[in-house]
Every structure is written in structure tokens, then in C-alpha cells.
Scaffold this motif. Structure first.
Motif, PDB file in Angstrom:
ATOM      1  N   ILE A  30       0.964  -1.232  -0.109  1.00  8.18           N
ATOM      2  CA  ILE A  30       0.039   0.087   0.039  1.00  8.18           C
ATOM      3  C   ILE A  30       0.745   1.183   0.083  1.00  8.18           C
ATOM      4  N   GLU A  31       1.957   1.257   0.907  1.00  9.39           N
ATOM      5  CA  GLU A  31       2.590   2.340   0.793  1.00  9.39           C
ATOM      6  C   GLU A  31       3.512   2.617  -0.347  1.00  9.39           C
ATOM      7  N   ALA A  32       4.142   1.526  -1.079  1.00 12.04           N
ATOM      8  CA  ALA A  32       4.518   1.493  -2.340  1.00 12.04           C
ATOM      9  C   ALA A  32       3.923   2.317  -3.464  1.00 12.04           C
ATOM     10  N   GLY A  33       2.549   1.896  -3.286  1.00  7.06           N
ATOM     11  CA  GLY A  33       1.425   2.299  -4.260  1.00  7.06           C
ATOM     12  C   GLY A  33       1.316   3.952  -3.932  1.00  7.06           C
ATOM     13  N   LYS A  34       1.161   4.099  -2.849  1.00  6.95           N
ATOM     14  CA  LYS A  34       0.890   5.651  -2.412  1.00  6.95           C
ATOM     15  C   LYS A  34       1.960   6.817  -2.912  1.00  6.95           C
ATOM     16  N   ILE A  35       3.106   6.109  -2.820  1.00  6.14           N
ATOM     17  CA  ILE A  35       4.264   6.565  -3.180  1.00  6.14           C
ATOM     18  C   ILE A  35       4.515   7.027  -4.698  1.00  6.14           C
ATOM     19  N   GLY A  36       4.196   5.919  -5.282  1.00  7.48           N
ATOM     20  CA  GLY A  36       4.360   5.908  -6.858  1.00  7.48           C
ATOM     21  C   GLY A  36       5.490   4.936  -7.373  1.00  7.48           C
ATOM     22  N   ALA A  37       5.681   4.055  -6.671  1.00  8.30           N
ATOM     23  CA  ALA A  37       6.804   2.974  -7.128  1.00  8.30           C
ATOM     24  C   ALA A  37       6.137   2.328  -8.264  1.00  8.30           C
ATOM     25  N   GLN A  38       6.572   1.877  -9.405  1.00  8.85           N
ATOM     26  CA  GLN A  38       6.018   1.194 -10.362  1.00  8.85           C
ATOM     27  C   GLN A  38       5.796  -0.333 -10.343  1.00  8.85           C
ATOM     28  N   VAL A  39       6.705  -0.882  -9.424  1.00  8.13           N
ATOM     29  CA  VAL A  39       6.706  -2.241  -9.021  1.00  8.13           C
ATOM     30  C   VAL A  39       6.899  -2.763  -7.723  1.00  8.13           C
ATOM     31  N   VAL A  40       6.200  -3.769  -7.301  1.00  8.84           N
ATOM     32  CA  VAL A  40       6.500  -4.376  -6.065  1.00  8.84           C
ATOM     33  C   VAL A  40       6.734  -5.858  -6.148  1.00  8.84           C
ATOM     34  N   THR A  41       7.462  -6.403  -5.603  1.00  8.75           N
ATOM     35  CA  THR A  41       7.690  -7.738  -5.669  1.00  8.75           C
ATOM     36  C   THR A  41       7.801  -8.446  -4.194  1.00  8.75           C
ATOM     37  N   LEU A  42       6.944  -9.729  -4.280  1.00  5.38           N
ATOM     38  CA  LEU A  42       6.588 -10.054  -2.869  1.00  5.38           C
ATOM     39  C   LEU A  42       6.451 -11.453  -2.986  1.00  5.38           C
ATOM     40  N   PRO A  43       6.674 -12.201  -1.776  1.00  2.00           N
ATOM     41  CA  PRO A  43       6.647 -13.669  -1.832  1.00  2.00           C
ATOM     42  C   PRO A  43       5.035 -14.151  -1.952  1.00  2.00           C
ATOM     43  N   PRO A  44       4.777 -15.320  -2.410  1.00  2.00           N
ATOM     44  CA  PRO A  44       3.523 -15.875  -2.428  1.00  2.00           C
ATOM     45  C   PRO A  44       2.562 -15.724  -1.027  1.00  2.00           C
ATOM     46  N   ASP A  45       3.210 -15.831  -0.010  1.00  3.85           N
ATOM     47  CA  ASP A  45       2.565 -15.569   1.178  1.00  3.85           C
ATOM     48  C   ASP A  45       1.856 -14.352   1.520  1.00  3.85           C
ATOM     49  N   ILE A  46       2.616 -13.373   1.137  1.00  6.71           N
ATOM     50  CA  ILE A  46       2.251 -11.842   1.240  1.00  6.71           C
ATOM     51  C   ILE A  46       0.986 -11.457   0.277  1.00  6.71           C
ATOM     52  N   LEU A  47       1.089 -12.015  -1.174  1.00  4.17           N
ATOM     53  CA  LEU A  47      -0.005 -12.023  -1.932  1.00  4.17           C
ATOM     54  C   LEU A  47      -1.205 -12.611  -1.413  1.00  4.17           C
ATOM     55  N   GLY A  48      -0.967 -13.839  -0.685  1.00  5.09           N
ATOM     56  CA  GLY A  48      -2.181 -14.299  -0.095  1.00  5.09           C
ATOM     57  C   GLY A  48      -2.805 -13.581   0.884  1.00  5.09           C
ATOM     58  N   LYS A  49      -1.955 -13.029   1.610  1.00  5.05           N
ATOM     59  CA  LYS A  49      -2.612 -12.169   2.671  1.00  5.05           C
ATOM     60  C   LYS A  49      -3.520 -10.842   2.066  1.00  5.05           C
ATOM     61  N   MET A  50      -2.845 -10.408   1.060  1.00  6.37           N
ATOM     62  CA  MET A  50      -3.539  -9.267   0.351  1.00  6.37           C
ATOM     63  C   MET A  50      -5.183  -9.917  -0.181  1.00  6.37           C
ATOM     64  N   LEU A  51      -5.226 -11.001  -0.553  1.00  2.00           N
ATOM     65  CA  LEU A  51      -6.504 -11.507  -1.055  1.00  2.00           C
ATOM     66  C   LEU A  51      -7.504 -11.610   0.008  1.00  2.00           C
ATOM     67  N   ALA A  52      -6.869 -12.027   1.164  1.00  5.93           N
ATOM     68  CA  ALA A  52      -7.803 -12.457   2.183  1.00  5.93           C
ATOM     69  C   ALA A  52      -8.390 -11.402   3.239  1.00  5.93           C
ATOM     70  N   HIS A  53      -9.623 -11.431   3.753  1.00  7.54           N
ATOM     71  CA  HIS A  53     -10.113 -10.677   4.584  1.00  7.54           C
ATOM     72  C   HIS A  53     -11.157 -11.383   5.211  1.00  7.54           C
ATOM     73  N   PRO A  54     -11.358 -11.378   6.549  1.00  8.72           N
ATOM     74  CA  PRO A  54     -12.270 -12.139   7.422  1.00  8.72           C
ATOM     75  C   PRO A  54     -13.647 -11.820   7.146  1.00  8.72           C
ATOM     76  N   LEU A  55     -13.829 -10.441   6.922  1.00  9.35           N
ATOM     77  CA  LEU A  55     -15.131  -9.709   6.537  1.00  9.35           C
ATOM     78  C   LEU A  55     -15.710 -10.483   4.949  1.00  9.35           C
ATOM     79  N   THR A  56     -14.843 -10.670   4.136  1.00  5.49           N
ATOM     80  CA  THR A  56     -15.142 -11.368   3.012  1.00  5.49           C
ATOM     81  C   THR A  56     -15.689 -12.581   3.120  1.00  5.49           C
ATOM     82  N   ASP A  57     -14.946 -13.740   4.050  1.00  6.85           N
ATOM     83  CA  ASP A  57     -15.266 -14.848   4.326  1.00  6.85           C
ATOM     84  C   ASP A  57     -16.752 -14.875   5.002  1.00  6.85           C
ATOM     85  N   LYS A  58     -16.914 -13.920   6.047  1.00  4.31           N
ATOM     86  CA  LYS A  58     -18.112 -14.036   6.730  1.00  4.31           C
ATOM     87  C   LYS A  58     -19.239 -13.437   5.844  1.00  4.31           C
ATOM     88  N   GLY A  59     -19.127 -12.570   4.957  1.00  4.35           N
ATOM     89  CA  GLY A  59     -20.140 -12.150   4.079  1.00  4.35           C
ATOM     90  C   GLY A  59     -20.476 -13.120   3.044  1.00  4.35           C
TER      91      GLY A  59
END
Length: 232
Positions: A183-212
Motif C-alpha cells: 500500500i505504501e509503495a503504491g501511495k508513493i508511486g513506485a511502479q513495481v512491488v515484488t513479494l513472496p506468495p504468502d504476502i500476496l495471499g494475505k492481500m487476497l484474504a479478509h475475514p469480513l469477505t469470508d463472513k459475508g
């Protein structure tokens, strides 16, 4: 001309920092993977021939795939770069931020081979890599945080400097440790972020999505019970 920070590339790209074929296929099928970054450590964690793994990755992902050299002299890095480039046209050669590395970057730029300068820990290093001709610079923000510095601070500096002078070099935020870094990288304006699969998985998930979703499905089952002949 490739779109650098200074020339208005307005799409934030997500690269996956892994050599795990299963994870790459999983997220690539979702349309989330714009590219891949690898290194010898990531390759060492996977079973199988590293050469075959790199060959598969380059075929699966259509975007840039960073493959890293292990040589430390200019001649070694240039020779390795030519070998790595044979894996595919989308290969970007990863070069360490050392004096011989910058010499290799300059030479490879002249030959039309894109490079990603890695192990950057200051805006000064990023400036020099950009001037040498790097297509990407990779500041390691998580490691800076670990050392008691604010990793995102150098991203702000680099993005501003590259914008001021229209450097044709992409800022690739590396060593991402949690979704807030993205989020911070996007707000600053960096063009690319590279992240491990587990971090991308955390970006996908939210408990309220599952509850809904659970509530929606439960309500729909009730509707079907009350209307056994219902079709939609």
C-alpha cells in the motif's frame, strides 16, 4: 521507449518473488502476476534442476522474469547474462550493486539486454544504477527495516529523484514483508512491488469477505428450500 518513473507509467505492477512453480501458476491464472523475481536462494529452496525451473518460469509468465548472476567480476556477469538471456526474451538479468556490476549494466544496456540492479539500500545507489543504464532498481526495504531504518523512506526519495530527472528506470520495491508495504509503495508511486506468495495471499484474504460470503450462501440455501423448483 520503456516507461520510467519520470515518463508517467501509471500502472502498478506486482511481481512474485519466488521460484515455486505451483505458486506462480496459481497466481498467474488469477491474472495477478506481471513478472517474477528470483535469486539463487529462492532456486535452492525448490526441488529439481534450477535450469529447468528457470526454463518453466520464463514460459509460464509473459512479463519480465529476473534471473540473477552469481559472478562478481564484470566479465563473469556479462558472460552469465548472455547465458541467462537464452532462457527467453522476457529475461531481465539481475546484477548486484557493486562497481563491477555497474560496468556490466552499462555494457549490457549497450547490447540491448535489460538489467535489474539488486541489493540497493540507498537513494545514492539507485541513482548510480539508473545512470549506468539499469531497467530496474531493487531497494530492499524489509532489510532496512530490520536494521532499524525506515525502508519506505528511500522509496520516497528514489521515486522523487527519478521523477525530477525523468530517469528511464523502474523502481522495484523488494524485500516486502507485509501487505502494508504494498500500500505504501503504491501511495508513493513506485511502479513495481515484488513479494513472496504468502504476502500476496494475505492481500487476497479478509475475514469480513469470508463472513459475508458465508452469509450469502446460507441465505441462498434458505431461498432454495422455500422454492424447490427455483432456477436462475
Amino acid at each position: 521507449m520503456k516507461q520510467g518513473v519520470g515518463v508517467g507509467n501509471n500502472k502498478m505492477k506486482i511481481f512474485l518473488d519466488t521460484a515455486n512453480i505451483e505458486s506462480i501458476k496459481k497466481y498467474n491464472d488469477m491474472g495477478l502476476v506481471d513478472g517474477i523475481t528470483t535469486n539463487p536462494t529462492l532456486l535452492s529452496k525448490e526441488k529439481g534442476n534450477p535450469a529447468e525451473i528457470m526454463r518453466q518460469v520464463v514460459k509460464i509468465v509473459k512479463g519480465p522474469v529476473s534471473l540473477e548472476v552469481v559472478g562478481t567480476t564484470t566479465a563473469e556477469m556479462i558472460e552469465e547474462a548472455h547465458r541467462l538471456k537464452k532462457y527467453g526474451q522476457n529475461v531481465v538479468v539481475k546484477i548486484p550493486m557493486i562497481p563491477d556490476g555497474l560496468k556490466a549494466v552499462k555494457k549490457l544496456k549497450e547490447e540491448g539486454i535489460e538489467t535489474n540492479v539488486t541489493l540497493i539500500f540507498s537513494a545514492n545507489q539507485a541513482i548510480l544504477a539508473a545512470k549506468a543504464g539499469a531497467a530496474y532498481v531493487s531497494p530492499f526495504i524489509g532489510r532496512l527495516d530490520d536494521a532499524g531504518q525506515e525502508g519506505m523512506a528511500i522509496i520516497r526519495e528514489i521515486v522523487q529523484i527519478f521523477k525530477n530527472y525523468q530517469f528511464d528506470t523502474n523502481v522495484l520495491v523488494a524485500s516486502v514483508r507485509h501487505p502494508l508495504h504494498v500500500i505504501e509503495a503504491g501511495k508513493i508511486g513506485a511502479q513495481v512491488v515484488t513479494l513472496p506468495p504468502d504476502i500476496l495471499g494475505k492481500m487476497l484474504a479478509h475475514p469480513l469477505t469470508d463472513k459475508g460470503l458465508s452469509a450469502f450462501l446460507s441465505d441462498w440455501e434458505k431461498v432454495k428450500r422455500e422454492n424447490p423448483n427455483l432456477t436462475i
